[in-house]
Design a protein around this motif. Structure first.
Motif, short mmCIF file in Angstrom:
data_model
loop_
_atom_site.label_atom_id
_atom_site.label_comp_id
_atom_site.label_asym_id
_atom_site.label_seq_id
_atom_site.Cartn_x
_atom_site.Cartn_y
_atom_site.Cartn_z
N VAL A 162 0.84 -1.20 0.00
CA VAL A 162 0.00 0.00 0.00
C VAL A 162 0.87 1.25 0.00
N GLY A 163 1.94 1.23 0.83
CA GLY A 163 2.85 2.37 0.91
C GLY A 163 3.55 2.61 -0.41
N ALA A 164 3.97 1.54 -1.05
CA ALA A 164 4.66 1.66 -2.33
C ALA A 164 3.71 2.22 -3.39
N TYR A 165 2.48 1.76 -3.37
CA TYR A 165 1.48 2.25 -4.32
C TYR A 165 1.24 3.74 -4.09
N TYR A 166 1.11 4.14 -2.82
CA TYR A 166 0.87 5.55 -2.48
C TYR A 166 2.05 6.41 -2.94
N PHE A 167 3.25 5.91 -2.68
CA PHE A 167 4.45 6.66 -3.05
C PHE A 167 4.51 6.86 -4.57
N MET A 168 4.23 5.79 -5.30
CA MET A 168 4.27 5.88 -6.76
C MET A 168 3.19 6.82 -7.29
N ALA A 169 2.00 6.72 -6.69
CA ALA A 169 0.90 7.60 -7.12
C ALA A 169 1.22 9.05 -6.82
N ARG A 170 1.87 9.29 -5.68
CA ARG A 170 2.20 10.65 -5.26
C ARG A 170 3.22 11.30 -6.20
N GLN A 171 4.06 10.49 -6.81
CA GLN A 171 5.09 11.02 -7.70
C GLN A 171 4.54 11.45 -9.06
N GLN A 172 3.38 10.90 -9.45
CA GLN A 172 2.87 11.17 -10.79
C GLN A 172 2.52 12.64 -11.04
N PRO A 173 1.79 13.32 -10.14
CA PRO A 173 1.53 14.74 -10.39
C PRO A 173 2.80 15.58 -10.36
N GLN A 174 3.76 15.19 -9.53
CA GLN A 174 5.03 15.89 -9.47
C GLN A 174 5.80 15.75 -10.78
N LYS A 175 5.78 14.52 -11.33
CA LYS A 175 6.45 14.30 -12.62
C LYS A 175 5.78 15.09 -13.74
N ALA A 176 4.47 15.23 -13.66
CA ALA A 176 3.75 16.00 -14.68
C ALA A 176 4.22 17.46 -14.67
N MET B 5 3.97 21.64 -23.57
CA MET B 5 3.34 22.40 -22.49
C MET B 5 1.83 22.27 -22.55
N SER B 6 1.28 22.44 -23.74
CA SER B 6 -0.17 22.38 -23.92
C SER B 6 -0.73 21.01 -23.53
N SER B 7 0.01 19.94 -23.84
CA SER B 7 -0.47 18.59 -23.56
C SER B 7 -0.58 18.32 -22.06
N LEU B 8 0.12 19.12 -21.25
CA LEU B 8 0.09 18.91 -19.81
C LEU B 8 -0.80 19.92 -19.09
N LEU B 9 -1.59 20.66 -19.86
CA LEU B 9 -2.57 21.57 -19.29
C LEU B 9 -3.97 21.00 -19.50
N GLN B 10 -4.76 20.99 -18.46
CA GLN B 10 -6.13 20.51 -18.60
C GLN B 10 -6.90 21.36 -19.60
N SER B 11 -6.60 22.66 -19.63
CA SER B 11 -7.28 23.57 -20.54
C SER B 11 -6.69 23.56 -21.94
N GLU C 239 -6.52 11.17 -19.23
CA GLU C 239 -5.28 11.18 -20.01
C GLU C 239 -4.04 11.32 -19.12
N GLY C 240 -4.24 11.22 -17.82
CA GLY C 240 -3.11 11.34 -16.90
C GLY C 240 -3.22 12.63 -16.08
N TRP C 241 -2.16 12.93 -15.34
CA TRP C 241 -2.16 14.11 -14.48
C TRP C 241 -1.89 15.37 -15.31
N LYS C 242 -2.69 16.43 -15.02
CA LYS C 242 -2.59 17.67 -15.79
C LYS C 242 -2.60 18.87 -14.84
#
Length: 363
Positions: free
Chosen positions: A39-53, A69-75, A192-195
């Motif tokens: 569970v901790g490993a999953y949380y850690f990996m999930a937490r890194q995704q928005p940071q990587k974005a 840049m545009s591909s990583l903006l929700q708008s 489409e992932g974290w934006k």
């Protein structure tokens, strides 16, 4: 012997059961640890995704990769960059050079796994281009005035190209000045992932090196210069024996003499003569380079037109080649016979520049 053997067997039996109980407990604890660890490993990996974005967005920002840049903006909206001329082809090379020098470091990650959101705070170190822009606008106005008096008319495209070329030149000669800013990017998990939710004003400001808009900046400087000229009524300070003498990268001026004459209406006027040397690498004139003002009784004197033709006044407007020196003259209308205080400086110099002052006797 049989009794003893039996007693030994009975004594050993409980020990075997106790050992088996400990082994079972160990296995249970191990499974719990593995489960918690998973569970901790999953949380850690999930937490890194928005940071990587956010990190990927900033890397694209450094490289001026607008599609990335545009591909990583929700708008998917980068229109704010156009308001600052960042995507204008004429200024593209300048902004590329500026943003390549930008660096960043993630300082905080507020992650909410249940809501699929995060707030990523970044400390960004970037170029403050205020000095570059001042130098650019000053040189641009000098060249535009010089071009206008030469009788040549520039198209809108030629004017923009001239401004872009000066901007690029000044970026390579003016010393880099860095600033730091903390920006918190709201990030959301999408199909489409974290934006990052949208492009913020602070990011646009950083990408443009604190510059709002090329044309707006020129207009603001011109308006400020006009307001300053109207409000400035106090004469500069000067001591007896001071003489106008300035040398910089653009020119050298040195006071030679002054005389009292008449203007075309018969009123008294002051003629101020000084040597002007073009120190730049292109043809220029005293009219373009020099700002000479005269004050009498705390009031700025207006320019005058002498009743007789003065060759030195013509030379004031004459464009001369680099390295050449000419004697020029400027005329001012006199209010009375009191002393006149002169102040000379660089024309179109925003936010500073050296000045020189001198007191002239009228009577």
């Amino acid at each position: 012997m049989d009794n003893q053997t039996q007693e030994l067997k009975e004594a050993a039996a409980p020990k075997k059961k106790k050992k088996k109980g400990r082994a079972g407990l160990f296995i249970i604890l191990l499974l719990v640890i593995l489960a918690v660890g998973g569970v901790g490993a999953y949380y850690f990996m999930a937490r890194q995704q928005p940071q990587k974005a956010v990190e990927t967005f900033l890397s694209n920002m450094q490289a001026m990769n607008f599609e990335g840049m545009s591909s990583l903006l929700q708008s998917n909206d980068l229109s704010a960059l156009d308001d600052a001329d960042i995507r204008d082809d004429a200024y593209m090379e300048f902004f590329k050079g500026i943003n390549q020098k930008m660096t960043y470091k993630i300082s905080k990650n507020q992650f909410n796994i249940q809501n699929g959101t995060a707030n990523i705070t970044v400390r960004i170190k970037y170029i403050d281009g205020s000095d570059i822009y001042k130098e650019t606008i000053s040189e641009f106005l000098r060249q535009i005035v010089s071009t206008a008096f030469s009788g040549k008319e520039l198209t809108e495209e030629e004017t923009q190209q001239k401004l872009a070329a000066i901007l690029q030149e000044k970026a390579s000669t003016v010393e880099d000045k860095f600033m730091e800013a903390d920006i918190t990017y709201p990030v959301i998990k999408t199909n489409e992932g974290w934006k990052i939710v949208s492009l913020d004003d602070e990011t646009v400001k950083i990408m443009s090196a604190n510059f709002k808009n090329v044309q707006d900046e020129i207009n603001n400087e011109l308006n400020g210069m006009d307001e300053g000229a109207v409000q400035e009524t106090e004469p500069p300070s000067a001591a007896e024996g001071d003489s106008i003498d300035i040398t910089n990268e653009k020119f050298t001026i040195h006071y030679t003499k002054h005389t009292i004459s008449k203007d075309f209406g018969g009123s008294p006027c002051l003629l101020v003569y000084y040597d002007y040397t073009n120190n730049s690498t292109a043809a220029s004139s005293a009219m373009v380079d020099v700002n000479l003002q005269a004050y009498q009784n705390g009031t700025a004197l207006s320019a005058a037109i002498p009743e007789t033709n003065e060759e030195a006044i013509d030379m004031f407007m004459e464009e001369i080649e680099p390295g050449r020196t000419v004697n020029v003259c400027q005329a001012f209308s006199l209010k009375d016979e009191s002393d006149v205080t002169l102040q000379a400086g660089e024309a179109f110099s925003f936010g500073g520049g050296s000045t020189s002052s001198q007191i002239l006797k009228v009577k």
